[in-house]
Design a protein around this motif. Structure first.
Motif: not given
Lengths: 226, 92
Positions: A51, A54, A57, A60-61, A202-203, A205-206
């Motif tokens: 998680w 990078e 992330q 995810y993004s 992480m969510q 941050r993204a």
């Protein structure tokens, strides 16, 4: 612990729900996902590092953007009056959570719960019976029983008999905050919360960096609405 | 209700103190509020759990706010979709 065996099972339960999501977007990395899952089963420190990476992330993004475009299309194609800002915020939130759950690849209870919620809604619409609940006996106490070395410094005060009820009460409150953990046992709640927090971080941050990206490029050419 | 409660408390009893402390100290390391403190400072499990709940609530509200913000931003990007394509290509 026999329950560890069922660790391998959960992903199959996701299939009906997430195939359409996975098939379109995740085809190339399905095999790597399987191996990642195996790693996660052997030691969750790796999954926690996941998680933080990078790469995770970015994945995810990218998924989030695709999901957001779907949100946009579905809301703009709806013949009814344009949805309220609140409604759309909620739709974005749902998409963001769903994508987060898909990113977890069904390794964790919280992610399965998020996806299962989704299935329930789908099935309700189609008036079909709900799928049977995700087996309750997965990944119980992976910590203690897997004999992971306790190399971390113990920095929590030892529990005494008096404080135990208060602590379990707090754990119960915590369980209600983690999706799908409202009725789980104490160790499961703690384990899930550990993973869930990192996923949420992480969510955030993204989504933050995506918002920055969008506002940066949005202000250049098109003036913001109103 | 009572049935659920009894099941939960029995499952709570099955966990050993060591296990509990191990799990709670893992949580502790994630919490910004507590993480900054010196490692030698012992924190009660109850405090860690309280902070964990607070932190999750905080993260949830951050996600909520970001969702609202993103949906607004989507509105502004809506008109010319090539921007969305640009962003996507950046991330891929």
């Amino acid at each position: 612990m026999a329950s560890l065996i069922s660790d391998i099972e959960p992903p199959t339960h996701l299939d009906p729900s997430s195939t359409d999501l996975l098939r379109k977007k995740k085809r190339p990395s399905v095999s790597s996902g399987a191996s990642a899952r195996r790693h996660a089963a052997s030691g969750d420190s790796e999954s926690h590092a996941r998680w933080r990476s990078e790469k995770q992330q970015r994945i995810y993004s990218a998924k989030l953007i695709q999901a957001l475009q779907q949100v946009r299309h579905s809301s703009s194609s709806a013949a009814t009056s344009s949805p309220t800002a609140q409604k759309r915020g909620k739709a974005v939130r749902e998409a963001a959570d769903r994508v987060l759950a898909v990113s977890a690849r069904g390794r964790t209870r919280w992610s399965r719960a998020i996806l299962a919620n989704r299935i329930k809604l789908k099935f309700r619409k189609q008036k079909r019976p709900r799928p049977t609940a995700i087996p309750a006996m997965t990944t119980v106490i992976t910590t203690g029983s897997s004999g992971r070395s306790r190399k971390r410094r113990v920095s929590v005060v030892r529990l005494n008999k008096k404080s135990l009820p208060a602590v379990t009460g707090k754990v119960r409150v915590l369980g209600r905050l983690v999706p799908g953990c409202g009725k789980e046992s104490v160790p499961v709640i703690l384990e899930e919360a550990t993973d869930y927090i990192q996923a949420l971080e992480m969510q955030v941050r993204a989504m933050k960096s995506l918002a920055e990206l969008l506002s940066g490029s949005g202000s250049g050419s098109a003036p913001p609405p109103i | 209700m009572s049935n659920r409660r009894s099941r939960q408390s029995s499952s709570a009893l099955r966990i050993s103190d060591d296990q509990m402390i191990d799990l709670v100290s893992k949580l502790r390391q994630l919490l910004p509020e507590i993480r900054e403190r010196r490692r030698s400072d012992k924190v009660s499990a109850s405090k860690v759990l309280q902070e964990t709940c607070n932190y999750i609530r905080k993260l949830h509200s951050e996600v909520d706010n970001l969702s609202d913000r993103l949906s607004q931003l989507l509105d502004s990007v809506d008109e010319d979709s090539h921007e969305a394509a640009v962003i996507r290509s950046l991330l891929m």
